[in-house]
Each structure stands twice: as C-alpha cells, then as structure tokens.
Enzyme design. Structure first.
Site, PDB file in Angstrom:
ATOM      1  CB  THR A 269      -0.918   0.007   1.237  1.00 53.98           C
ATOM      2  OG1 THR A 269      -1.703  -1.182   1.234  1.00 53.98           O
ATOM      3  CG2 THR A 269      -1.838   1.216   1.220  1.00 53.98           C
TER       4      THR A 269
ATOM      5  CE  LYS B 111      -5.015  -2.203   0.857  1.00 49.60           C
ATOM      6  NZ  LYS B 111      -3.746  -2.908   0.983  1.00 49.60           N
TER       7      LYS B 111
ATOM      8  CE  LYS C 187       2.112   1.194   5.221  1.00 48.84           C
ATOM      9  NZ  LYS C 187       1.455   1.180   3.899  1.00 48.84           N
TER      10      LYS C 187
END
Length: 298
Positions: A98, A174, A242
C-alpha cells in the site's frame, strides 16, 4: 530461466500465503525475506530460498514484492543486493504494498527506463484469504505487463481487478479501501468501548451487532480479537498510522476534506504514541479511558 518460476519477496502474513498459493498452483517458487529462517522454512516444503532479491532475480521473470511500504520496496529494487539490476529485460515486478499512487506511477516509469515491466497490485483480504488464494488484488498496468503475468495473479487471488492501463489506479483504489477499513476499525472500537463503559456484556453486544444493521466486516473480525484479549498483530496499529496518512496525503493534494479519516488517523496515532503501535490494530480501543477490557482466559 524457467518461465514457470515465480519469485516472492517478503514472506509476512500476506506474502507467505501468496507464495503458498503459487506453490499449490504448480509454480516453482523462489523466495527471499530479510528473515532468512522464514525463507528457509518455506523452502523446506517446496521451493528455493535465496539470501537476497538479486540472487532470486536470476531465476525468475516475474517477481512479486509483498513488503510493508514504499521505502522497503525501494530497498528490494535498488538497495544493496536489490533485484532491479539483476532482472532480465522484459521481466515483470509486481508491487503489492500500500503506497502513494503517485509514487507507484513514478516507479513504473523508472523501471520502464530499465526495460522492466511493472504491475501496481495492492492486495486486500487478510492473511487467511491470502493463504487460501481468495484475496483481492487491485491492479493497474500496461497491457504487455498483464500479458506476461496475469495467469500468475489469478493463481494468488480470487479477484483480480484491472483498473487501468498504467500504474497508480490500483493504488488509488487500495487507498480508498484503507480509508474505509481504518474508519470502520476506529468506529468498531468506539462502539465496543461505549458498550463496556455502559456495563453491557461485551460478548452479548458482539453477538447482537454481528446480526444487526450496524455490523461491518471490521467489527465482526476485529472485535473478536478484543473479546479474546488477543492483540497479536495480524495488521498492526502502525499500519493504519501509515495507511490513513496516505489517505490524507492523497486528499490533501486536491484540497479534499476527509473529516472521518482525519479523526480515525488521530485515534491510531494516539494508540501508537501510547505504546500500542506494534499490537493488532484492534488495540486502538485501548485509547478509551475508564473501561475494563476483556482479559484472556488462557
């Protein structure tokens, strides 16, 4: 070089399952991991372990990278003993992390300059679905990249979505998925925390919610971890620090407001700063004051 050989770099919760799916599909699987014991353990059941990405690249025309983030992907490709310099022209690098969609698009261009193809292919579904070959891949790539590796993608995933003919689109989808995943976990934790504060039996609350309109996949999956008092990290708090950061970065570039994402990000940051960053992301519930969390029966 055997066209039936596939390389997998990164044998964590997702990568290990994906490598296993490839092995079951009949591929000769070459693996590498910073934890040499993990690669050796995989190879004992079939496959070949390599000490470095560069050593692995000598055997494979398709390499699947399943590391944590963009920095680790850079290291896999261009760090000491990275695989990019050892890859044969026309080989394909499948990037499953990702990452910032703009970073992914730039990486495609960077590899094309070296004669290498690139697939933007972030993944979702969790470790169990990765192990059973039932996960989802959100991909975007040039047609010639798909031509060389699409059958391999389908060997690892039940759903392979083709979202564009250049890198970036897969990562955008995503990132949006992670917006929902992070907000849903934060909301699930808030709901369970309120129930605990109000003296509701947590197991009864879980049973009712999972059979009611307020349920979500994340509530059902993650609050089971809370009930079991098991914060073993399948996906850690710091992953959502994150990933929700990537969500906010993407929206900030076009000045698009994301109030729920921003709040959820702050919740995960608070959990991380409180010392829970390496625990399962359900540990975000630990930021709520004045509640007694379920304790393990073991």
């Amino acid at each position: 070089m055997d066209k039936h050989s596939v390389g997998v770099i990164g044998l964590g919760a997702m990568g290990g399952g994906m490598a296993g799916s490839l092995r079951r599909a009949g591929y000769s699987v070459h693996v590498s991991d910073v934890r040499a014991d993990a690669a050796a353990a995989f190879a004992r059941d079939g496959g070949q372990a390599h000490d470095t990405p560069a050593a692995l690249a000598a055997h494979c025309e398709v390499i699947v990278s399943v590391v944590v983030n963009a920095a680790q992907t850079e290291a896999v490709l261009f760090g000491r003993d990275g695989c990019a310099a050892a890859m044969k022209p026309g080989s394909v690098f499948v990037m499953c992390s990702t990452v910032d969609p703009h970073w992914s698009a730039a990486m495609e261009a960077r590899l094309l300059e070296k004669g290498l193809l690139y697939v933007d292919a972030p993944i979702s579904g969790g470790a169990a679905r990765a192990a059973s070959g039932e996960m989802t891949m959100m991909t975007s790539a040039r047609p010639e990249a798909y031509e060389r590796c699409e059958i391999i993608l389908h060997a690892m995933a039940a759903k392979v979505y083709k979202l564009g003919d250049s890198a970036g689109a897969g990562s955008k989808v995503k990132v949006i998925n992670q917006l929902l995943a992070g907000v849903h976990i934060a909301a699930a934790a808030e709901a369970m925390a309120l129930g605990l504060r109000e003296g509701v039996d947590p197991a009864a609350l879980y049973e009712v919610i999972t059979h009611s309109a307020g349920n979500s996949w994340m509530f059902e999956n993650r609050m089971a971890h809370v009930l079991a008092a098991d914060y073993t990290p399948l996906s850690a708090v710091d992953i959502f620090v994150k990933d929700l950061g990537l969500v906010l970065d993407l929206a900030r570039a076009s000045k698009f407001p994301l109030p729920l994402s921003a709040t959820a990000h702050q919740m995960f940051m608070q959990a991380s700063t409180s010392g829970y960053g390496a625990q399962d992301d359900s540990a975000v519930i630990k930021i709520f004051p004045g509640i007694d969390l379920p304790e393990s029966n073991s």
